[in-house]
Scaffold this active site. Structure first.
Site, mmCIF file in Angstrom:
data_model
loop_
_atom_site.group_PDB
_atom_site.id
_atom_site.type_symbol
_atom_site.label_atom_id
_atom_site.label_comp_id
_atom_site.label_asym_id
_atom_site.label_seq_id
_atom_site.Cartn_x
_atom_site.Cartn_y
_atom_site.Cartn_z
ATOM 1 N N ASP A 244 0.897 -0.896 0.000
ATOM 2 C CA ASP A 244 0.079 -0.206 0.080
ATOM 3 C C ASP A 244 0.458 0.758 0.200
ATOM 4 O OD1 ASP A 244 -2.218 1.591 -0.073
ATOM 5 O OD2 ASP A 244 -2.804 1.662 2.263
ATOM 6 N N ASN A 245 0.181 2.115 -0.473
ATOM 7 C CA ASN A 245 0.926 3.981 -0.640
ATOM 8 C C ASN A 245 2.346 3.683 -0.585
ATOM 9 O OD1 ASN A 245 -0.647 3.506 2.846
ATOM 10 N ND2 ASN A 245 -1.246 4.463 1.258
#
Length: 292
Positions: A244-245
């Site tokens: 993620d991110n």
């Protein structure tokens, strides 16, 4: 021409207040003020453009930093402890969906916490449904939101190993996980840094293969932890890694390694940052192919 210029300046000076006509210093101050005002007006469109362009980042700073500091001082509790108190008093115990929905409400309306969130969470839900992993590793439990999200989607007999290095956050995650109804047979919480856990997964936890890995811890750890997983021999053909991110705050070294290694089929799932508007983010989905 000379006479006209002389009369113009004389008229201008006579129109000024006495204090500026009597004192050269006051005249200099007046002139400086006029110049400063002109400069400020010249930069005003640029400042307004900057504020409009980055308005979502200012909102994020307000929600993630200033609001947090205010509540820290006001309550004496950590942000994660406040989130747990809210979930405890508003969610239905033993109902993972209620736990997640309550978390989402708190994070979107009260305080910002960087969970995967509902929009990107649905992408992960779909991947878990497609792959039906039996052995899952989560790097970064934080306060247990993504742990619950993963655990509720696993097939019968699957096991999730969730790693969190911060002991205070791990204590909150433990409460959230158990409140959602998952026991040690389904979710094992490991309180230790990821770079210490990965080399021990085979010897200390008896793992032979990881079917699914979710990364949502420190972004600077993404690349070294992925390399450690590659070296551990726990990634087999078809093992999935979801990070993620990777666009905000970003993991450029991780993405560079993925591109150059040739070990994965991969793609970016583009989305917006959780519980925010206008901030572009994304998750990297890697499918391990091994050395060709």
């Amino acid at each position: 021409m000379t006479t006209t210029t002389h009369h113009y300046h004389s008229g201008f000076l006579l129109s000024l207040p006495n204090i500026y006509r009597q004192s050269p210093i006051s005249w200099c101050v007046f002139s400086s003020t006029m110049v400063s005002g002109a400069i400020a007006l010249a930069f005003l469109p640029l400042v307004l453009t900057f504020i409009i362009r980055y308005r979502y980042y200012f909102v994020l700073f307000y929600r993630a930093v200033l609001v947090r500091m205010w509540y820290d001082c006001k309550t004496g509790l950590s942000r994660e402890e406040r989130a747990f108190q809210y979930v405890l008093t508003h969610a239905i115990p033993g109902d993972p969906e209620s736990i997640l929905e309550t978390f989402d409400l708190w994070c979107s309306k009260v305080e910002f916490i960087s969970n995967i969130g509902p929009k990107k969470g649905k992408i992960m839900d779909r991947m878990l449904s497609d792959h039906c992993p039996l052995t899952v590793l989560e790097l970064g439990s934080h306060c247990g939101y993504s742990t619950v999200r993963i655990a509720r989607a696993l097939p019968l007999g699957a096991r999730l190993y969730s790693v969190e290095m911060d002991a205070r956050n791990a204590a909150i995650a433990e409460k959230i996980i158990r409140l959602a109804g998952f026991d040690d047979d389904t979710v094992e919480l490991i309180v230790s840094p990821s770079d210490e856990v990965i080399p021990k997964l085979r010897a200390d936890y008896g793992l032979e293969r990881l079917d699914f890995v979710f990364m949502d811890h420190w972004k600077k750890c993404y690349r070294p932890d992925l390399q450690a997983l590659e070296g551990s021999g726990l990634l087999g053909k078809g093992s999935v890694v979801l990070a993620d991110n990777v666009l905000f705050p970003g993991a450029p070294n991780f993405l560079r390694h993925v591109r150059k290694s040739g070990l994965y089929e991969w793609k970016i799932h583009r989305a917006t940052l959780e519980y925010s508007k206008g901030i572009r983010d994304g998750m990297a989905e890697l499918v391990y192919q091994g050395i060709k």
